[in-house]
Design a protein around this motif. Structure first.
Motif, mmCIF file in Angstrom:
data_model
loop_
_atom_site.group_PDB
_atom_site.id
_atom_site.type_symbol
_atom_site.label_atom_id
_atom_site.label_comp_id
_atom_site.label_asym_id
_atom_site.label_seq_id
_atom_site.Cartn_x
_atom_site.Cartn_y
_atom_site.Cartn_z
ATOM 1 N N THR A 140 0.474 2.683 5.070
ATOM 2 C CA THR A 140 1.955 2.659 5.215
ATOM 3 C C THR A 140 2.220 1.823 6.440
ATOM 4 O O THR A 140 1.146 1.408 7.314
ATOM 5 N N ASP B 12 12.021 5.934 -2.127
ATOM 6 C CA ASP B 12 11.055 6.777 -1.277
ATOM 7 C C ASP B 12 10.870 8.279 -2.006
ATOM 8 O O ASP B 12 9.628 8.622 -2.212
ATOM 9 N N PHE C 93 5.230 10.220 3.913
ATOM 10 C CA PHE C 93 4.789 10.256 2.674
ATOM 11 C C PHE C 93 3.661 11.246 2.449
ATOM 12 O O PHE C 93 3.739 11.788 1.385
ATOM 13 N N THR D 75 6.035 7.024 9.026
ATOM 14 C CA THR D 75 6.273 6.477 7.512
ATOM 15 C C THR D 75 4.976 7.223 6.880
ATOM 16 O O THR D 75 4.856 7.796 5.768
ATOM 17 N N ALA D 76 3.741 7.205 7.351
ATOM 18 C CA ALA D 76 2.672 7.910 6.728
ATOM 19 C C ALA D 76 2.915 9.542 6.792
ATOM 20 O O ALA D 76 2.457 9.868 5.779
#
Length: 132
Positions: free
Chosen positions: A56, A35, A65, A61-62
């Motif tokens: 994503t 990650d 990131f 998760t978006a």
């Protein structure tokens, strides 16, 4: 920011994928990064392209990131998915619509774009309208 690209240039996989990207547009998949390396790798691979779209698995998760990626690309944006729980509430849906319109507006105004979107946002067919 080119300083951040030097460590990547030592990786044969990075050099190979970067050459493929330079020869044409398309969708590329990269696996095997932890990650902490993903944002760095995406930045390195997208350094010379006008638009980068990172899809994503979900909104959480978006956002994670995005937090890593904005170190490299401060003007990156997250295109939020529809909030199913609060979507019918006027206040929540207006805020969500405003965020989405800002991202779409930035796509039309900037020379270099980076957009992170969760897979759930595919319902809007945003990818159909991006020129990659």
């Amino acid at each position: 920011m080119k300083t951040y690209l030097e460590p990547l240039s030592e990786l044969a996989e990075y050099r190979s994928l970067r050459e493929k990207i330079k020869t044409g547009s398309g969708i590329y998949s990269l696996t095997g990064c932890i990650d902490a390396q993903k944002a760095h790798m995406v930045y390195g691979l997208s350094f010379d392209v006008p638009c980068t779209v990172v899809v994503t698995e979900n909104e959480l998760t978006a956002k994670a990131f995005y937090e890593d990626f904005r170190f490299y690309e401060p003007e990156a944006a997250v295109y939020p998915a529809k909030d199913l729980l609060f979507y019918t509430a006027d206040l929540a849906s207006n805020l969500l619509d405003k965020q989405r319109m800002n991202v779409l507006g930035n796509l039309t105004r900037k020379k270099k774009n980076a957009v992170i979107l969760p897979a759930q946002a595919h319902e809007d067919h945003i990818l159909d309208h991006l020129v990659l």
